[in-house]
Write an enzyme that holds these catalytic residues in place. Structure first.
Site, short mmCIF file in Angstrom:
data_model
loop_
_atom_site.label_atom_id
_atom_site.label_comp_id
_atom_site.label_asym_id
_atom_site.label_seq_id
_atom_site.Cartn_x
_atom_site.Cartn_y
_atom_site.Cartn_z
NE ARG A 305 -3.85 -2.04 1.85
CZ ARG A 305 -5.08 -2.29 2.91
NH1 ARG A 305 -4.98 -2.07 4.05
NH2 ARG A 305 -6.14 -3.36 2.49
CG HIS A 449 -3.27 -0.88 -7.85
ND1 HIS A 449 -2.55 -0.80 -8.54
CD2 HIS A 449 -3.67 -2.18 -9.60
CE1 HIS A 449 -2.14 -1.51 -10.65
NE2 HIS A 449 -3.54 -2.12 -10.10
CD GLU A 450 -1.94 -4.20 -2.94
OE1 GLU A 450 -2.37 -5.10 -2.08
OE2 GLU A 450 -1.57 -4.80 -3.99
N GLY A 451 -6.84 -2.46 -2.33
CA GLY A 451 -7.79 -1.46 -1.39
C GLY A 451 -8.33 0.08 -1.89
CD GLN A 456 -6.46 1.57 1.51
OE1 GLN A 456 -6.40 1.54 2.63
NE2 GLN A 456 -5.92 0.30 0.91
#
Length: 598
Positions: A305, A449-451, A456
């Site tokens: 992240r 990407h990545e959440g 978040q």
């Protein structure tokens, strides 16, 4: 970007002080500078010239294999030769024992030059780093070491077509592979069956093997999968089978490419749908204990992240630099005088127009502010691992709190910077003759990407601000108040210090409103505006802290950052009130609107 990196590392974050710690004792300011020099040069000569090529010649499947431009293979081979894959690892693993913050600064050059090529390295390093923490001695030797050397590359396999971001709903199964499965030298052995979607770097022939880290559920005694996340475990699933010495056996594992996803941007990186176990089950080796998969994977995901945020930042900086160059050379329009425009006067460079300067200042404030955020977060990683006990605990708390911001804020606002870079270029910015349209397309993916932002935001408001009774938030606010106090002592910074203090009070009010006892669904309904307000407060703090460090300086670098700070406080910080007003009022419009209204 180099001058800003040097300032942030050496003058703001004082990375030279890290060389006083045993782990970094063999380093100096000179070795750190050498790493940046090498990375800047390698990125400029090997990655940047290929950025358009990998965008236009995106990966395709020829019926037998995934085909990429051959130049991609060469660029990544040189990257591996540089040692950057193992930059932060121990020397006995072939690493340089660099501080994470220095490695991140060096990586920014590669992300800026070509995010499509760099992504393979990002995933591989993160994969190996996870195994170095959670793997067995032999898993480290066979799977991590071969990735750190560049012999193999790695992936993370989380999402599934039916589950998306809801990891509790994954259906990939991992069944113990026979009676003696616990005795395999490479770890407890399982057979995996299932499908994974959106796997970056999931298939290619850049390296002889690909190490997949796969989340799957081990069935219970009744053969059923445990609901939720408790049953999720983590497995190493190599594309090609290997023996305990790390040699390829010549047998392909039961992992097959089901399709390539053709994306808006970041086209240089393959993105795949992978099928596991079409012919009896893919051999996988468990990492860590059963049911500990998410705990292990989040070690990789938190690092990833921060890297996603840095990648978004680097693309924002690339667009900013391109638009500054264009604005200085493109002539159009004439200056406005007291009698209006003089049609007979020569046209001026567009940087002479206030609105163009507004767009450039916004890009500078977003890009350089995001760079400060990424490096500050990376510096916390070093403090967590090498500081004394109290400092390490504080760093751990701050890092947990700031990671959702470090990922999401650059992904949103450096994308906006790329949009402004296109606008500065006018009509030309919308064509493929200029790089800025690709920067925007490449950066647009970082918001997912990545959440996503929503993920978040839920992490920040639902978990991070209240963990340990709010200890991390109190620590962050104390650091912000320290900066405010130091800024208040300087006449030129008293006004922005007062503005930041007001924004902090508004953030505290919003946080209290969310914790006032409303049902979770209601209190989290406005998590995204809370995230946005929180993020802008953090960035205002970082800009003010940088301005305190620059007080009294009048060189061009200092003046540029001072103007960027002034822009952020005048144009951006006021947005906090609007975002947090929705949170404070507990507006439930989005929660209560019926589906049939759309």
């Amino acid at each position: 970007m180099r001058a800003t990196l040097d300032f942030l590392l050496n003058e703001w974050l004082d990375v030279d002080a890290l060389t006083e710690r045993p782990r970094f004792a063999e380093h100096s300011a000179g070795t750190f500078a050498s790493v940046l020099d090498m990375s800047e040069r390698l990125a400029a000569t090997e990655f940047a010239p290929l950025n358009r090529l990998v965008d236009t010649q995106e990966p395709h499947f020829d019926g037998e294999r995934v085909v990429l431009p051959r130049e991609t293979h060469g660029a990544l081979a040189k990257y591996a030769e540089s040692g950057m894959l193992a930059a932060t690892q121990d020397e006995d693993m072939g690493g340089m024992q660099l501080p994470f913050v220095v490695e991140m600064a060096a990586s920014a050059f590669f992300y800026k030059a070509s995010i499509g090529i760099s992504s393979y390295a990002v995933l591989t390093t993160a994969n190996a780093n996870l195994l170095m923490v959670h793997g067995t001695a032999l898993q480290k030797q066979v799977f991590a070491a071969n990735q750190l050397s560049g012999r193999w590359f790695g992936t993370m396999c989380l999402s599934e077509p039916q589950a998306g971001s809801s990891l509790s709903d994954i259906a990939t199964r991992a069944v113990p592979d026979g009676e003696g499965f616990e005795d395999d030298a490479l770890g407890a052995r399982y057979r995996l069956t299932g499908n994974k979607m959106w796997i970056s770097g999931g298939d290619h022939e850049i390296t002889e093997n690909i190490v997949h880290l796969v989340l799957a559920k081990i069935p219970g005694p009744d053969g059923k999968l445990v609901p939720g996340t408790r049953g999720i475990s983590l497995f190493i699933v190599p594309k090609m089978r290997v023996d305990a010495e790390g040699a390829l056996t010549g047998e392909r594992n039961d992992v097959s490419l089901a399709g390539l996803n053709h994306k808006l941007g970041n086209r240089g990186t393959t993105n795949c749908l992978l099928n596991f176990g079409e012919h009896g089950g893919a051999i996988g080796y468990r990492v860590g204990a059963p049911g500990e998969g998410l705990r292990c994977m989040f070690h990789m995901m938190n690092e990833a992240r921060i890297r996603i945020g840095l990648g978004a930042t680097a693309l924002g900086m690339a667009g900013y630099e391109a638009s500054v160059d264009y604005a200085n050379t493109r002539t159009q329009g004439r200056r406005m005088g007291t009698s209006g425009k003089d049609a007979g006067a020569p046209p001026v460079a567009i940087i002479g127009h206030a609105d163009v300067r507004r767009m450039l200042l916004a890009q500078k404030a977003y890009g350089e502010g995001a760079l400060a955020l990424a490096l500050y977060s990376a510096r916390l990683v070093d403090e967590q691992h090498t500081g004394d006990a109290a400092a390490a605990k504080d760093a751990e708390r701050l890092l947990e709190l700031l990671t959702p911001i470090a990922k999401s804020w650059p992904s949103e606002w450096c994308l906006e910077a790329n949009s402004l870079a296109i606008q500065v270029h006018g009509g030309y910015g919308y064509t493929r003759d200029f790089a800025v349209e690709q920067y925007w397309r490449d950066n647009r993916l970082n918001m997912i990407h990545e959440g996503t932002h929503g993920v978040q935001a839920l992490d920040l408001l639902g978990r991070k601000v209240s963990m340990e009774g709010g200890a991390a938030l109190r620590l962050l606010l104390a650091r912000i108040q320290d900066t405010i106090a130091r800024a208040t002592a300087q006449d030129t910074l008293r006004d922005p210090a007062t503005r930041l203090a007001a924004a902090v009070a508004r953030l505290e009010q919003a946080t209290q409103a969310c914790q006032a006892g409303a049902p979770p669904e209601a209190s989290l309904a406005n998590a995204v505006p809370y995230l946005q307000g929180f993020g802008h407060v953090v960035l205002a703090w970082l800009w003010l802290d940088i301005a305190v460090r620059l007080e009294g300086r009048s060189d061009a670098l200092a003046r540029g950052k001072q103007f960027a700070m002034r822009y952020f406080f005048a144009h951006e910080l006021p947005k906090v009130d609007a975002w947090l007003a929705v949170v404070v009022s507990n507006d439930l419009t989005c929660l209560h609107v019926p589906a049939d209204c759309f």
